[in-house]
Design an enzyme around this catalytic site. Structure first.
Site, PDB file in Angstrom:
ATOM      1  N   ASN A   9      48.741  43.654  33.023  1.00 28.01           N
ATOM      2  CA  ASN A   9      47.632  43.694  34.095  1.00 28.01           C
ATOM      3  C   ASN A   9      47.960  44.763  35.086  1.00 28.01           C
ATOM      4  O   ASN A   9      48.727  44.706  35.825  1.00 28.01           O
ATOM      5  CB  ASN A   9      47.659  42.175  34.891  1.00 28.01           C
ATOM      6  CG  ASN A   9      46.836  42.283  35.794  1.00 28.01           C
ATOM      7  OD1 ASN A   9      46.012  43.312  36.193  1.00 28.01           O
ATOM      8  ND2 ASN A   9      46.627  41.056  36.752  1.00 28.01           N
ATOM      9  N   LYS A  11      46.141  46.043  37.419  1.00 26.63           N
ATOM     10  CA  LYS A  11      45.569  45.506  38.844  1.00 26.63           C
ATOM     11  C   LYS A  11      44.885  46.927  39.340  1.00 26.63           C
ATOM     12  O   LYS A  11      44.388  47.862  38.364  1.00 26.63           O
ATOM     13  CB  LYS A  11      46.652  45.283  39.702  1.00 26.63           C
ATOM     14  CG  LYS A  11      47.438  43.875  38.995  1.00 26.63           C
ATOM     15  CD  LYS A  11      48.387  43.116  39.883  1.00 26.63           C
ATOM     16  CE  LYS A  11      48.877  41.863  39.282  1.00 26.63           C
ATOM     17  NZ  LYS A  11      49.930  41.210  40.175  1.00 26.63           N
ATOM     18  N   HIS A  95      42.613  34.769  38.415  1.00 28.29           N
ATOM     19  CA  HIS A  95      44.230  35.500  38.795  1.00 28.29           C
ATOM     20  C   HIS A  95      44.349  34.823  40.110  1.00 28.29           C
ATOM     21  O   HIS A  95      43.395  34.863  41.121  1.00 28.29           O
ATOM     22  CB  HIS A  95      44.410  36.683  38.736  1.00 28.29           C
ATOM     23  CG  HIS A  95      45.400  37.600  38.902  1.00 28.29           C
ATOM     24  ND1 HIS A  95      46.266  37.586  40.335  1.00 28.29           N
ATOM     25  CD2 HIS A  95      46.505  37.794  38.011  1.00 28.29           C
ATOM     26  CE1 HIS A  95      47.444  38.103  40.218  1.00 28.29           C
ATOM     27  NE2 HIS A  95      47.617  38.265  38.927  1.00 28.29           N
ATOM     28  N   GLU A  97      45.405  36.310  42.808  1.00 33.51           N
ATOM     29  CA  GLU A  97      44.693  37.413  43.752  1.00 33.51           C
ATOM     30  C   GLU A  97      43.373  37.194  44.087  1.00 33.51           C
ATOM     31  O   GLU A  97      42.826  37.507  45.096  1.00 33.51           O
ATOM     32  CB  GLU A  97      45.185  38.707  43.375  1.00 33.51           C
ATOM     33  CG  GLU A  97      46.631  39.070  43.457  1.00 33.51           C
ATOM     34  CD  GLU A  97      47.350  40.035  42.647  1.00 33.51           C
ATOM     35  OE1 GLU A  97      46.695  40.885  41.699  1.00 33.51           O
ATOM     36  OE2 GLU A  97      48.662  39.977  42.445  1.00 33.51           O
ATOM     37  N   GLU A 167      51.157  31.669  36.165  1.00 34.35           N
ATOM     38  CA  GLU A 167      51.764  32.457  36.908  1.00 34.35           C
ATOM     39  C   GLU A 167      51.834  31.764  38.528  1.00 34.35           C
ATOM     40  O   GLU A 167      51.071  31.864  39.318  1.00 34.35           O
ATOM     41  CB  GLU A 167      50.557  33.772  37.270  1.00 34.35           C
ATOM     42  CG  GLU A 167      50.350  34.612  35.949  1.00 34.35           C
ATOM     43  CD  GLU A 167      49.916  35.661  36.436  1.00 34.35           C
ATOM     44  OE1 GLU A 167      50.473  36.768  35.887  1.00 34.35           O
ATOM     45  OE2 GLU A 167      48.985  36.070  37.166  1.00 34.35           O
ATOM     46  N   GLY A 173      54.787  39.531  41.945  1.00 37.31           N
ATOM     47  CA  GLY A 173      55.221  40.874  42.936  1.00 37.31           C
ATOM     48  C   GLY A 173      56.304  40.736  43.620  1.00 37.31           C
ATOM     49  O   GLY A 173      56.438  41.673  44.624  1.00 37.31           O
ATOM     50  N   SER A 213      56.839  38.794  38.000  1.00 31.13           N
ATOM     51  CA  SER A 213      57.946  39.563  38.040  1.00 31.13           C
ATOM     52  C   SER A 213      58.740  39.706  36.638  1.00 31.13           C
ATOM     53  O   SER A 213      60.121  39.663  36.488  1.00 31.13           O
ATOM     54  CB  SER A 213      59.135  39.077  38.983  1.00 31.13           C
ATOM     55  OG  SER A 213      58.382  38.985  40.194  1.00 31.13           O
ATOM     56  N   GLY A 234      52.585  42.405  35.271  1.00 28.95           N
ATOM     57  CA  GLY A 234      52.105  43.214  36.233  1.00 28.95           C
ATOM     58  C   GLY A 234      52.748  44.508  36.549  1.00 28.95           C
ATOM     59  O   GLY A 234      52.547  45.473  35.789  1.00 28.95           O
TER      60      GLY A 234
HETATM   61  P1  13P Z   1      54.160  41.199  38.742  1.00 34.15           P
HETATM   62  O1  13P Z   1      54.485  40.869  37.214  1.00 34.15           O
HETATM   63  O2  13P Z   1      54.014  42.554  39.230  1.00 34.15           O
HETATM   64  O3  13P Z   1      54.835  40.179  39.207  1.00 34.15           O
HETATM   65  O4  13P Z   1      52.727  40.514  38.465  1.00 34.15           O
HETATM   66  C1  13P Z   1      52.276  39.359  37.735  1.00 34.15           C
HETATM   67  C2  13P Z   1      50.971  39.240  37.433  1.00 34.15           C
HETATM   68  O5  13P Z   1      50.130  39.061  38.658  1.00 34.15           O
HETATM   69  C3  13P Z   1      50.272  39.646  36.219  1.00 34.15           C
HETATM   70  O6  13P Z   1      48.963  39.244  36.331  1.00 34.15           O
END
Ligand code: 13P
Length: 254
Positions: A9, A11, A95, A97, A167, A173, A213, A234
């Site tokens: 992803n 983002k 997601h 977010e 997740e 993150g 992560s 991510g």
């Molecule tokens: P990270 O791997 O940066 O923690 O993000 C995970 C994520 O939100 C994937 O959709």
């Protein structure tokens, strides 16, 4: 044994040339290997270019979101038909977010899953709890609620094509990963919830990815858990080397 599914992803990251360069490196690095399913999820504006780079390869390209509407006066939105039309095969839905920053509710997410399926796009449905919810022992309750409304009125045939990404919000993150045991436990719970709502065959055919992560150091142990069928990555997916290392780890645990 299900094929592992490793998804990146991206983002809202990368300039166009950086995104194309990353895609080309992945295309070269992955050529000839299809032991694991791999997908990338760039920003909307790069999708057509990235689809062109991966055309003819086994790598899936998907969007990070879609509209629940078919077409019309929905300024700024992108429909499932548009995504399918440029070569996307997958879409991330719900997601955290999108849920927290853009107030997407479980019922909006349910409509988006239906819009994706209508256009032959395979959804990756994201679920997961906040730190306070985990601390209060409510992880399963939260995830069950997200699944129950998110999958409302979907048939077992429709659900079989779905990927679910667990997740935990506190792991996204933050560099703080769920332990392999913590992740495996919630994955087993998700599978049980699908079994209860549908049947064992449906529960077994769904792939459940872990996200939060994931990097080239922790991927192997996470992916070797019985209930973990892949990863939604991510930050570490923005670097070709680390993403390819995670894909190799998925091959190694086969
Ligand atoms: P990270 O791997 O940066 O923690 O993000 C995970 C994520 O939100 C994937 O959709």
């Amino acid at each position: 044994m299900k094929k592992q599914f490793i998804a990146g992803n991206w983002k809202m990251n990368l300039a166009l040339e950086e995104a194309k360069c990353l895609a080309r490196k992945l295309c070269d690095g992955l050529s000839g290997s299809d032991a694991v399913d791999v997908g990338v999820f760039p920003s909307f504006v790069y999708l057509k270019d990235i689809c062109d780079i991966f055309r003819g390869s086994s790598v899936f390209v998907g969007a990070q979101n879609l509209s629940m509407e078919k077409s019309g006066a929905f300024t700024g939105e992108v429909s499932g038909e548009m995504l399918r039309g440029i070569g996307c095969t997958h879409v991330i839905i719900g997601h955290s977010e999108r849920r927290t920053i853009y107030q997407e509710t479980d019922s909006i997410i349910n409509s988006k899953i239906k819009a994706a399926l209508l256009n032959d796009l395979s959804p990756i449905l994201c679920v997961g709890e906040r730190q306070e919810e985990r601390d209060a022992g409510k992880t399963c309750e939260v995830v069950e609620g997200q699944l129950s409304v998110g999958l409302e009125t979907l048939t077992s045939e429709q659900v079989k094509g779905l990927t679910i990404a667990y997740e935990p919000i506190w792991a996204i993150g933050t560099g703080k990963t769920a332990t392999p045991d913590q992740a495996n436990e919630v994955h087993a719970f998700i599978r049980k919830a699908i079994r209860n709502k549908y049947d064992n065959g449906t529960a077994q055919s769904i792939r459940i990815q872990y996200g939060g992560s994931v990097n080239s150091k922790n991927a192997k142990e996470l992916l070797s858990q019985l209930e973990i069928d892949g990863a939604l990555v991510g930050g570490a997916s923005l670097n070709a080397g680390s993403f390819l290392d995670i894909v190799s780890d998925a091959v190694r645990v086969l």
